[in-house]
Design a protein around this motif. Structure first.
Motif, PDB file in Angstrom:
ATOM      1  N   MET A 170       0.747  -1.123   0.001  1.00 20.61           N
ATOM      2  CA  MET A 170      -0.151  -0.048  -0.008  1.00 20.61           C
ATOM      3  C   MET A 170       0.866   1.139  -0.011  1.00 20.61           C
ATOM      4  SD  MET A 170      -3.113   0.352  -0.133  1.00 20.61           S
ATOM      5  CE  MET A 170      -4.533   1.460   0.429  1.00 20.61           C
ATOM      6  N   LYS A 171       1.855   1.331   0.682  1.00 20.27           N
ATOM      7  CA  LYS A 171       3.137   2.307   0.786  1.00 20.27           C
ATOM      8  C   LYS A 171       3.485   2.694  -0.597  1.00 20.27           C
ATOM      9  CE  LYS A 171       4.455   2.559   5.453  1.00 20.27           C
ATOM     10  NZ  LYS A 171       5.731   2.580   6.144  1.00 20.27           N
ATOM     11  N   ILE A 172       3.805   1.743  -1.139  1.00 19.24           N
ATOM     12  CA  ILE A 172       4.380   1.404  -2.606  1.00 19.24           C
ATOM     13  C   ILE A 172       3.339   2.367  -3.648  1.00 19.24           C
ATOM     14  CG2 ILE A 172       5.283   0.162  -4.570  1.00 19.24           C
ATOM     15  CD1 ILE A 172       6.506  -1.793  -2.602  1.00 19.24           C
ATOM     16  N   LEU A 173       2.081   1.824  -3.604  1.00 20.64           N
ATOM     17  CA  LEU A 173       1.167   2.389  -4.093  1.00 20.64           C
ATOM     18  C   LEU A 173       0.968   3.811  -4.091  1.00 20.64           C
ATOM     19  CD1 LEU A 173      -0.870   1.628  -6.296  1.00 20.64           C
ATOM     20  CD2 LEU A 173      -2.474   0.960  -4.644  1.00 20.64           C
ATOM     21  N   ARG A 174       1.001   4.280  -2.499  1.00 14.88           N
ATOM     22  CA  ARG A 174       0.773   5.748  -2.383  1.00 14.88           C
ATOM     23  C   ARG A 174       1.946   6.588  -2.933  1.00 14.88           C
ATOM     24  NH1 ARG A 174      -0.827   6.535   3.661  1.00 14.88           N
ATOM     25  NH2 ARG A 174      -1.349   4.170   3.605  1.00 14.88           N
ATOM     26  N   SER A 175       3.014   6.145  -2.828  1.00 14.10           N
ATOM     27  CA  SER A 175       4.160   6.967  -3.344  1.00 14.10           C
ATOM     28  C   SER A 175       4.395   6.813  -4.849  1.00 14.10           C
ATOM     29  CB  SER A 175       5.469   6.364  -2.726  1.00 14.10           C
ATOM     30  OG  SER A 175       5.643   4.848  -3.164  1.00 14.10           O
ATOM     31  N   ARG A 176       3.697   5.634  -5.506  1.00 13.87           N
ATOM     32  CA  ARG A 176       3.955   5.732  -6.875  1.00 13.87           C
ATOM     33  C   ARG A 176       2.650   6.852  -7.464  1.00 13.87           C
ATOM     34  NH1 ARG A 176       4.257  -0.710  -8.515  1.00 13.87           N
ATOM     35  NH2 ARG A 176       6.426  -0.620  -7.676  1.00 13.87           N
ATOM     36  N   PHE A 177       1.792   6.820  -6.569  1.00 11.85           N
ATOM     37  CA  PHE A 177       0.463   7.828  -7.053  1.00 11.85           C
ATOM     38  C   PHE A 177       1.075   9.287  -6.888  1.00 11.85           C
ATOM     39  CE2 PHE A 177      -3.229  10.526  -5.770  1.00 11.85           C
ATOM     40  CZ  PHE A 177      -3.685  10.703  -7.254  1.00 11.85           C
ATOM     41  N   VAL A 178       1.654   9.880  -5.823  1.00 14.81           N
ATOM     42  CA  VAL A 178       2.075  10.853  -5.344  1.00 14.81           C
ATOM     43  C   VAL A 178       3.336  11.107  -6.738  1.00 14.81           C
ATOM     44  CG1 VAL A 178       3.689  12.310  -4.182  1.00 14.81           C
ATOM     45  CG2 VAL A 178       1.915  11.029  -3.115  1.00 14.81           C
ATOM     46  N   ILE A 179       4.446  10.082  -7.051  1.00 10.97           N
ATOM     47  CA  ILE A 179       5.156  10.395  -8.052  1.00 10.97           C
ATOM     48  C   ILE A 179       4.453  10.654  -9.294  1.00 10.97           C
ATOM     49  CG2 ILE A 179       7.199   9.595  -9.432  1.00 10.97           C
ATOM     50  CD1 ILE A 179       8.067   8.066  -6.646  1.00 10.97           C
ATOM     51  N   ALA A 180       3.471   9.993  -9.804  1.00 10.11           N
ATOM     52  CA  ALA A 180       2.544  10.087 -11.056  1.00 10.11           C
ATOM     53  C   ALA A 180       2.003  11.314 -11.045  1.00 10.11           C
ATOM     54  CB  ALA A 180       1.803   9.149 -11.068  1.00 10.11           C
ATOM     55  N   LEU A 181       1.397  11.826  -9.887  1.00  9.49           N
ATOM     56  CA  LEU A 181       0.899  12.926  -9.884  1.00  9.49           C
ATOM     57  C   LEU A 181       1.861  14.208 -10.218  1.00  9.49           C
ATOM     58  CD1 LEU A 181      -1.642  14.602  -9.623  1.00  9.49           C
ATOM     59  CD2 LEU A 181      -1.235  14.587  -7.050  1.00  9.49           C
ATOM     60  N   LEU A 182       3.019  14.085  -9.576  1.00  9.60           N
ATOM     61  CA  LEU A 182       3.928  15.210  -9.880  1.00  9.60           C
ATOM     62  C   LEU A 182       4.290  15.121 -11.265  1.00  9.60           C
ATOM     63  CD1 LEU A 182       6.207  15.003  -6.379  1.00  9.60           C
ATOM     64  CD2 LEU A 182       4.526  16.591  -7.289  1.00  9.60           C
ATOM     65  N   ILE A 183       4.640  14.011 -11.852  1.00  9.56           N
ATOM     66  CA  ILE A 183       5.054  13.953 -13.065  1.00  9.56           C
ATOM     67  C   ILE A 183       3.936  14.634 -14.006  1.00  9.56           C
ATOM     68  CG2 ILE A 183       5.477  12.438 -15.025  1.00  9.56           C
ATOM     69  CD1 ILE A 183       6.826  10.516 -13.055  1.00  9.56           C
ATOM     70  N   VAL A 184       2.611  14.358 -13.805  1.00  8.97           N
ATOM     71  CA  VAL A 184       1.632  15.098 -14.581  1.00  8.97           C
ATOM     72  C   VAL A 184       1.675  16.449 -14.488  1.00  8.97           C
ATOM     73  CG1 VAL A 184      -0.936  15.240 -14.867  1.00  8.97           C
ATOM     74  CG2 VAL A 184       0.212  12.853 -14.512  1.00  8.97           C
ATOM     75  N   ILE A 185       1.672  16.942 -13.462  1.00  8.01           N
ATOM     76  CA  ILE A 185       1.875  18.316 -13.048  1.00  8.01           C
ATOM     77  C   ILE A 185       3.119  18.807 -13.704  1.00  8.01           C
ATOM     78  CG2 ILE A 185       2.335  20.156 -11.096  1.00  8.01           C
ATOM     79  CD1 ILE A 185       0.643  18.445  -9.366  1.00  8.01           C
ATOM     80  N   THR A 186       3.951  18.302 -13.772  1.00  8.75           N
ATOM     81  CA  THR A 186       5.443  18.801 -14.383  1.00  8.75           C
ATOM     82  C   THR A 186       5.064  18.802 -15.866  1.00  8.75           C
ATOM     83  OG1 THR A 186       6.629  17.846 -12.576  1.00  8.75           O
ATOM     84  CG2 THR A 186       7.986  18.681 -14.532  1.00  8.75           C
ATOM     85  N   VAL A 187       4.598  17.752 -16.518  1.00  7.80           N
ATOM     86  CA  VAL A 187       4.591  17.604 -17.931  1.00  7.80           C
ATOM     87  C   VAL A 187       3.408  18.463 -18.361  1.00  7.80           C
ATOM     88  CG1 VAL A 187       3.785  16.034 -19.515  1.00  7.80           C
ATOM     89  CG2 VAL A 187       5.425  15.005 -17.994  1.00  7.80           C
ATOM     90  N   PHE A 188       2.419  18.388 -17.801  1.00  5.99           N
ATOM     91  CA  PHE A 188       1.159  19.385 -18.217  1.00  5.99           C
ATOM     92  C   PHE A 188       1.233  20.906 -17.925  1.00  5.99           C
ATOM     93  CE2 PHE A 188      -0.249  15.036 -18.729  1.00  5.99           C
ATOM     94  CZ  PHE A 188      -0.786  15.013 -20.068  1.00  5.99           C
ATOM     95  N   GLY A 189       2.203  21.123 -17.025  1.00  7.42           N
ATOM     96  CA  GLY A 189       2.176  22.634 -16.549  1.00  7.42           C
ATOM     97  C   GLY A 189       1.268  22.999 -15.591  1.00  7.42           C
ATOM     98  N   LEU A 190       0.552  22.110 -15.132  1.00  2.00           N
ATOM     99  CA  LEU A 190      -0.493  22.345 -14.093  1.00  2.00           C
ATOM    100  C   LEU A 190       0.319  22.949 -12.850  1.00  2.00           C
ATOM    101  CD1 LEU A 190      -2.999  19.447 -14.444  1.00  2.00           C
ATOM    102  CD2 LEU A 190      -3.175  21.463 -15.647  1.00  2.00           C
ATOM    103  N   GLU A 191      -0.658  23.839 -12.219  1.00  2.00           N
ATOM    104  CA  GLU A 191      -0.169  24.086 -10.924  1.00  2.00           C
ATOM    105  C   GLU A 191      -0.895  23.970  -9.655  1.00  2.00           C
ATOM    106  OE1 GLU A 191       0.833  28.340 -11.153  1.00  2.00           O
ATOM    107  OE2 GLU A 191       2.116  28.119 -12.841  1.00  2.00           O
ATOM    108  N   CYS A 192      -0.506  23.954  -8.544  1.00  2.00           N
ATOM    109  CA  CYS A 192      -1.064  23.584  -7.352  1.00  2.00           C
ATOM    110  C   CYS A 192      -0.940  24.671  -6.465  1.00  2.00           C
ATOM    111  CB  CYS A 192      -0.536  22.242  -6.904  1.00  2.00           C
ATOM    112  SG  CYS A 192      -1.628  21.766  -5.161  1.00  2.00           S
ATOM    113  N   PRO A 193      -1.861  25.415  -6.001  1.00  2.00           N
ATOM    114  CA  PRO A 193      -1.757  26.581  -5.298  1.00  2.00           C
ATOM    115  C   PRO A 193      -1.032  26.082  -3.825  1.00  2.00           C
ATOM    116  CG  PRO A 193      -4.128  26.362  -6.093  1.00  2.00           C
ATOM    117  CD  PRO A 193      -3.223  25.072  -6.452  1.00  2.00           C
ATOM    118  N   VAL A 194      -1.189  25.055  -3.363  1.00  2.00           N
ATOM    119  CA  VAL A 194      -0.575  24.689  -2.091  1.00  2.00           C
ATOM    120  C   VAL A 194       0.967  24.555  -2.355  1.00  2.00           C
ATOM    121  CG1 VAL A 194      -0.142  22.923  -0.281  1.00  2.00           C
ATOM    122  CG2 VAL A 194      -2.377  23.412  -1.420  1.00  2.00           C
ATOM    123  N   LEU A 195       1.352  24.323  -3.525  1.00  2.00           N
ATOM    124  CA  LEU A 195       2.833  24.041  -3.652  1.00  2.00           C
ATOM    125  C   LEU A 195       3.612  25.237  -4.340  1.00  2.00           C
ATOM    126  CD1 LEU A 195       2.691  20.281  -5.570  1.00  2.00           C
ATOM    127  CD2 LEU A 195       3.446  20.988  -3.087  1.00  2.00           C
TER     128      LEU A 195
END
Length: 188
Positions: free
Chosen positions: A1-26
């Motif tokens: 489960m920990k691996i799945l969560r960390s993979r999800f977070v990494i995938a989300l960061l990649i999507v944000i970086t690739v598509f240029g989406l911004e997160c107000p919190v970050l």
């Protein structure tokens, strides 16, 4: 489960970086202030802007209606004021038309006299605030004495020139009246 969560977070960061989406919190500055960028293609921004535009249009419409309503009320008052002013002018003209025409005879000396129990030279008994005696004006002449009112010459007396004897009710009033001067007008 920990691996799945960390993979999800990494995938989300990649999507944000690739598509240029911004997160107000970050997306914050070093001093803690938000460094939000508003993108006109952001669906939230577009929706918010359309709601704001609609509300602004409603407010402008309400304000124009209030302004128009206030203008209508003001125009109503102005027209009523004009009507009342015209009415005042009509009444004034009517009063002027009814008002007797007067012409200045001159300045007369005024004295006072009281009843002797006999009728006046015109045959009527004298009346307070109505009867005056004068030798220089014909009997029945209507006059206006400035400051005293309208009188009728109904009597004559032993006075000469520009003297008018005003009938009063009693001896003390006649004594207090004394001798006065006033402008006298003839009423036509």
């Amino acid at each position: 489960m920990k691996i799945l969560r960390s993979r999800f977070v990494i995938a989300l960061l990649i999507v944000i970086t690739v598509f240029g989406l911004e997160c107000p919190v970050l997306n914050t500055k070093a001093d803690g202030e938000s460094a939000l960028k508003i993108d006109e293609y952001d669906p939230i921004y577009v929706q918010t802007q359309s709601v704001l535009d609609e509300n602004l249009a409603k407010l402008e419409k309400e304000q124009s209606l209030k302004t128009a309503s206030a203008r209508n009320v003001a125009e109503g008052y102005i027209s009523k004021d004009k009507e009342s002013q015209e009415r005042v002018e009509d009444i004034y003209e009517e009063i002027q038309a009814r008002k007797p025409k007067m012409s200045l005879l001159g300045t007369y000396e005024l004295t006072a006299y009281i009843a002797t129990g006999n009728p006046c030279a015109s045959g009527v008994y004298p009346t307070c605030n109505h009867t005056v005696a004068c030798n220089s004006l014909p009997l029945g002449t209507r006059i206006y004495i400035e400051g005293y009112g309208e009188y009728v010459v109904e009597d004559t007396g032993g006075m000469a020139g520009n003297v008018i004897d005003v009938f009063v009710s009693d001896y003390s009033t006649a004594i207090n009246f004394g001798r006065r001067t006033a402008a006298v007008y003839i009423i036509q």
